[in-house]
Motif scaffolding. Structure first.
Motif, PDB file in Angstrom:
ATOM      1  N   VAL A 273      39.409  40.312  41.857  1.00 35.13           N
ATOM      2  CA  VAL A 273      39.193  41.647  41.285  1.00 35.13           C
ATOM      3  C   VAL A 273      37.902  42.231  41.843  1.00 35.13           C
ATOM      4  CG1 VAL A 273      38.901  42.952  39.140  1.00 35.13           C
ATOM      5  CG2 VAL A 273      40.381  40.939  39.185  1.00 35.13           C
ATOM      6  N   SER A 274      37.893  43.515  42.129  1.00 34.68           N
ATOM      7  CA  SER A 274      36.691  44.162  42.654  1.00 34.68           C
ATOM      8  C   SER A 274      35.626  44.259  41.566  1.00 34.68           C
ATOM      9  CB  SER A 274      37.021  45.570  43.155  1.00 34.68           C
ATOM     10  OG  SER A 274      37.334  46.424  42.063  1.00 34.68           O
ATOM     11  N   PRO A 275      34.348  44.319  41.947  1.00 34.50           N
ATOM     12  CA  PRO A 275      33.280  44.456  40.943  1.00 34.50           C
ATOM     13  C   PRO A 275      33.470  45.668  40.038  1.00 34.50           C
ATOM     14  CG  PRO A 275      32.340  43.887  43.071  1.00 34.50           C
ATOM     15  CD  PRO A 275      33.795  44.166  43.309  1.00 34.50           C
ATOM     16  N   ALA A 276      33.879  46.799  40.609  1.00 34.89           N
ATOM     17  CA  ALA A 276      34.052  48.012  39.814  1.00 34.89           C
ATOM     18  C   ALA A 276      35.141  47.821  38.754  1.00 34.89           C
ATOM     19  CB  ALA A 276      34.393  49.191  40.722  1.00 34.89           C
ATOM     20  N   GLN A 277      36.277  47.251  39.152  1.00 38.40           N
ATOM     21  CA  GLN A 277      37.370  47.040  38.211  1.00 38.40           C
ATOM     22  C   GLN A 277      37.017  45.972  37.192  1.00 38.40           C
ATOM     23  OE1 GLN A 277      40.236  48.889  37.955  1.00 38.40           O
ATOM     24  NE2 GLN A 277      40.372  47.739  36.041  1.00 38.40           N
ATOM     25  N   ALA A 278      36.345  44.905  37.649  1.00 40.80           N
ATOM     26  CA  ALA A 278      35.944  43.835  36.735  1.00 40.80           C
ATOM     27  C   ALA A 278      34.971  44.369  35.680  1.00 40.80           C
ATOM     28  CB  ALA A 278      35.299  42.693  37.512  1.00 40.80           C
ATOM     29  N   ALA A 279      34.056  45.259  36.091  1.00 42.62           N
ATOM     30  CA  ALA A 279      33.098  45.832  35.149  1.00 42.62           C
ATOM     31  C   ALA A 279      33.817  46.616  34.059  1.00 42.62           C
ATOM     32  CB  ALA A 279      32.105  46.727  35.888  1.00 42.62           C
ATOM     33  N   VAL A 280      34.863  47.357  34.457  1.00 47.19           N
ATOM     34  CA  VAL A 280      35.649  48.118  33.477  1.00 47.19           C
ATOM     35  C   VAL A 280      36.404  47.172  32.550  1.00 47.19           C
ATOM     36  CG1 VAL A 280      37.590  49.713  33.187  1.00 47.19           C
ATOM     37  CG2 VAL A 280      35.884  50.129  34.979  1.00 47.19           C
ATOM     38  N   ASP A 281      37.073  46.177  33.140  1.00 48.74           N
ATOM     39  CA  ASP A 281      37.880  45.236  32.352  1.00 48.74           C
ATOM     40  C   ASP A 281      37.038  44.440  31.367  1.00 48.74           C
ATOM     41  OD1 ASP A 281      40.057  46.097  33.795  1.00 48.74           O
ATOM     42  OD2 ASP A 281      40.057  44.394  35.171  1.00 48.74           O
ATOM     43  N   LEU A 282      35.799  44.125  31.756  1.00 48.80           N
ATOM     44  CA  LEU A 282      34.947  43.277  30.921  1.00 48.80           C
ATOM     45  C   LEU A 282      33.994  44.072  30.033  1.00 48.80           C
ATOM     46  CD1 LEU A 282      34.137  40.568  33.617  1.00 48.80           C
ATOM     47  CD2 LEU A 282      35.616  40.292  31.611  1.00 48.80           C
ATOM     48  N   GLY A 283      34.110  45.390  30.070  1.00 54.05           N
ATOM     49  CA  GLY A 283      33.334  46.220  29.143  1.00 54.05           C
ATOM     50  C   GLY A 283      31.891  46.463  29.518  1.00 54.05           C
ATOM     51  N   TYR A 284      31.546  46.344  30.801  1.00 52.38           N
ATOM     52  CA  TYR A 284      30.179  46.631  31.233  1.00 52.38           C
ATOM     53  C   TYR A 284      29.964  48.142  31.281  1.00 52.38           C
ATOM     54  CZ  TYR A 284      29.216  41.788  32.617  1.00 52.38           C
ATOM     55  OH  TYR A 284      28.993  40.431  32.611  1.00 52.38           O
ATOM     56  N   ALA A 285      28.754  48.570  30.920  1.00 50.65           N
ATOM     57  CA  ALA A 285      28.428  49.988  31.043  1.00 50.65           C
ATOM     58  C   ALA A 285      28.526  50.405  32.506  1.00 50.65           C
ATOM     59  CB  ALA A 285      27.017  50.264  30.508  1.00 50.65           C
ATOM     60  N   LYS A 286      28.801  51.670  32.731  1.00 48.39           N
ATOM     61  CA  LYS A 286      29.038  52.148  34.094  1.00 48.39           C
ATOM     62  C   LYS A 286      27.838  51.928  35.002  1.00 48.39           C
ATOM     63  CE  LYS A 286      32.465  55.613  32.758  1.00 48.39           C
ATOM     64  NZ  LYS A 286      32.787  57.058  32.678  1.00 48.39           N
ATOM     65  N   ASN A 287      26.632  52.019  34.416  1.00 46.15           N
ATOM     66  CA  ASN A 287      25.446  51.841  35.258  1.00 46.15           C
ATOM     67  C   ASN A 287      24.969  50.390  35.298  1.00 46.15           C
ATOM     68  OD1 ASN A 287      24.503  51.641  32.682  1.00 46.15           O
ATOM     69  ND2 ASN A 287      22.912  53.192  32.871  1.00 46.15           N
ATOM     70  N   ARG A 288      25.809  49.470  34.793  1.00 47.60           N
ATOM     71  CA  ARG A 288      25.472  48.037  34.837  1.00 47.60           C
ATOM     72  C   ARG A 288      26.437  47.270  35.736  1.00 47.60           C
ATOM     73  NH1 ARG A 288      20.738  46.500  33.559  1.00 47.60           N
ATOM     74  NH2 ARG A 288      21.430  44.511  32.690  1.00 47.60           N
ATOM     75  N   GLU A 289      27.195  47.989  36.533  1.00 54.32           N
ATOM     76  CA  GLU A 289      28.150  47.349  37.430  1.00 54.32           C
ATOM     77  C   GLU A 289      27.453  46.405  38.404  1.00 54.32           C
ATOM     78  OE1 GLU A 289      30.779  48.731  41.229  1.00 54.32           O
ATOM     79  OE2 GLU A 289      30.877  50.037  39.460  1.00 54.32           O
ATOM     80  N   PHE A 290      26.202  46.774  38.790  1.00 55.29           N
ATOM     81  CA  PHE A 290      25.479  45.950  39.763  1.00 55.29           C
ATOM     82  C   PHE A 290      25.230  44.539  39.236  1.00 55.29           C
ATOM     83  CE2 PHE A 290      22.020  47.535  37.138  1.00 55.29           C
ATOM     84  CZ  PHE A 290      21.120  46.493  37.096  1.00 55.29           C
ATOM     85  N   VAL A 291      25.114  44.393  37.900  1.00 52.79           N
ATOM     86  CA  VAL A 291      24.894  43.071  37.310  1.00 52.79           C
ATOM     87  C   VAL A 291      26.069  42.156  37.632  1.00 52.79           C
ATOM     88  CG1 VAL A 291      24.642  41.799  35.141  1.00 52.79           C
ATOM     89  CG2 VAL A 291      23.431  43.968  35.460  1.00 52.79           C
ATOM     90  N   LYS A 293      28.309  42.635  39.999  1.00 54.11           N
ATOM     91  CA  LYS A 293      28.418  42.487  41.443  1.00 54.11           C
ATOM     92  C   LYS A 293      27.513  41.363  41.931  1.00 54.11           C
ATOM     93  CE  LYS A 293      28.049  45.129  45.751  1.00 54.11           C
ATOM     94  NZ  LYS A 293      27.727  46.455  46.346  1.00 54.11           N
ATOM     95  N   ASN A 294      26.260  41.335  41.437  1.00 58.13           N
ATOM     96  CA  ASN A 294      25.335  40.256  41.806  1.00 58.13           C
ATOM     97  C   ASN A 294      25.839  38.903  41.320  1.00 58.13           C
ATOM     98  OD1 ASN A 294      23.631  42.128  42.963  1.00 58.13           O
ATOM     99  ND2 ASN A 294      22.269  42.269  41.201  1.00 58.13           N
ATOM    100  N   ALA A 295      26.406  38.895  40.102  1.00 63.02           N
ATOM    101  CA  ALA A 295      26.920  37.640  39.546  1.00 63.02           C
ATOM    102  C   ALA A 295      28.078  37.105  40.378  1.00 63.02           C
ATOM    103  CB  ALA A 295      27.358  37.857  38.096  1.00 63.02           C
ATOM    104  N   MET A 296      28.919  37.978  40.864  1.00 59.51           N
ATOM    105  CA  MET A 296      30.040  37.548  41.695  1.00 59.51           C
ATOM    106  C   MET A 296      29.534  36.926  42.993  1.00 59.51           C
ATOM    107  SD  MET A 296      32.747  40.697  41.066  1.00 59.51           S
ATOM    108  CE  MET A 296      34.034  39.998  42.098  1.00 59.51           C
ATOM    109  N   THR A 297      28.477  37.503  43.554  1.00 58.89           N
ATOM    110  CA  THR A 297      27.894  36.943  44.782  1.00 58.89           C
ATOM    111  C   THR A 297      27.258  35.587  44.505  1.00 58.89           C
ATOM    112  OG1 THR A 297      27.453  39.167  45.646  1.00 58.89           O
ATOM    113  CG2 THR A 297      26.216  37.339  46.612  1.00 58.89           C
ATOM    114  N   ASP A 298      26.461  35.506  43.429  1.00 61.86           N
ATOM    115  CA  ASP A 298      25.767  34.249  43.104  1.00 61.86           C
ATOM    116  C   ASP A 298      26.745  33.132  42.743  1.00 61.86           C
ATOM    117  OD1 ASP A 298      23.242  35.346  43.501  1.00 61.86           O
ATOM    118  OD2 ASP A 298      23.057  36.014  41.420  1.00 61.86           O
ATOM    119  N   SER A 299      27.858  33.493  42.083  1.00 60.38           N
ATOM    120  CA  SER A 299      28.798  32.471  41.613  1.00 60.38           C
ATOM    121  C   SER A 299      29.512  31.758  42.748  1.00 60.38           C
ATOM    122  CB  SER A 299      29.831  33.102  40.670  1.00 60.38           C
ATOM    123  OG  SER A 299      30.691  33.982  41.387  1.00 60.38           O
TER     124      SER A 299
END
Length: 347
Positions: A273-291, A293-299
């Protein structure tokens, strides 16, 4: 009328239409204050405005005084404005009912602006609901929450430009990481950086030199130090946090949030899943998508077993803080050491 989008409300404020009652609330107190000022200016377009603006704050004002202010005729002008900054939680049910009655039907010459500047919606939802219902029927209601990341960055770059400086998108994002998404705090810290810089392009070094970093940002740095295997940096950050008298349970709670983000990033990456879609699915605020995205890279550097062990270690540390008499600092240092051992990256 409820405004679900800030853009729609902004258009209304700039139009000729004027409701008799407004309710402004939400996590972004900067926006609440900004629109309050714009509405006051819009409502009081005539002279002698100092005589036709009446402010009430807190919960100690007299309902009779409020009623008199609302019902009073304008003084040598076309209109008057009454602002009420209130925390509904501090009103008992009787007082809240009386308040709603007073503001429910003001004269055509009076504009009432009710604001809630606590930073978060009241805990007692029934009180907020009663206030929203009244103001929705009598005028306009807007909840002003987090802006989208792109809008927030545009806001910062525009504010820097007005102060005679330039701020790139990367540096604007870095400032958000340092201060979270509180626009009131961001505007204050950016003004400090611009005053320090004078003119020209703002750098990360200048942001670091001036900006007061919020606790969440320091814990975010702590989690990054763990992910990158920098044990010395991690312990320096622990010293800084404890020197700032941050409670260890709070530090551990925010740190645990970073590892929950890591787990979510791992799952999103595994699912493709893309970071943008994952942020929506998991309930992240729109301006917290970078969190995320960074987690996906670190994981990508860890296995599911390792991430599970990290989360279990944090759960056990939380239980120890709540059930043993051991030193909070010792527990925090131990859990960080254990996390380094699980990652297998220590330098």
């Amino acid at each position: 009328m409820k405004y679900t989008l800030e853009t729609d409300f902004s258009k209304h404020v700039k139009s000729d239409e004027l409701h008799r009652v407004y309710l402004l609330y939400g996590s972004q107190t900067y926006l609440v204050s900004m629109y309050e000022k714009m509405l006051i200016k819009k409502a009081l377009s005539g002279e002698f405005n100092e005589f036709n603006l009446h402010r009430f704050e807190g919960a100690d004002f007299s309902m009779q005084d409020l009623y008199d202010a609302v019902e009073q005729l304008p003084f040598m002008a076309q209109a008057r404005c009454v602002t009420v900054d209130i925390d509904p939680d501090k009103l008992d049910s009787g007082a809240l009912k009386e308040f709603c009655s007073v503001i429910s039907d003001p004269p055509a010459t009076t504009t009432v602006i009710v604001t809630i500047k606590t930073g978060q919606p009241p805990l007692k939802k029934e009180k907020l609901s009663a206030l929203v219902k009244t103001c929705d029927k009598a005028g306009g209601v807007i909840e002003l929450g987090a802006r989208r990341s792109a809008d927030l960055l545009r806001f910062l770059r525009s504010r820097a430009s007005k102060n005679g400086c330039e701020l790139s998108s990367d540096e604007a994002s870095y400032l958000v990481e340092r201060c979270a998404d509180d626009m009131q705090l961001l505007s204050q810290e950016l003004d400090k950086v611009c005053a320090y810089k004078g003119t020209g392009t703002i750098t990360k070094e200048e942001i670091d030199a001036v900006v007061s970093v919020v606790m969440q940002a320091r814990v975010f740095d702590l989690s990054k130090a763990i992910f990158r295997g920098n044990f010395q940096k991690a312990m320096e950050l622990v010293d800084q946090l404890l020197y700032m008298r941050e409670p260890v349970p709070r530090i551990l709670a925010v740190l645990s949030g970073s590892f929950v983000d890591l787990y979510r990033g791992f799952c999103a990456r595994q699912a493709g899943v893309s970071p943008a879609q994952a942020a929506v699915d998991l309930g992240y605020a729109k301006n917290r998508e970078f969190v995320l995205k960074n987690a996906m890279t670190d994981s990508a550097e860890y296995s599911a077993i390792q991430i599970g062990q990290m989360l279990e270690t944090l759960i056990q540390a939380d239980a120890r803080l709540k059930s043993t008499g051991a030193s909070d600092r010792v527990i925090l240092e131990q859990v960080i050491t254990q996390l380094f051992l699980i990652t297998g990256k220590v330098r």
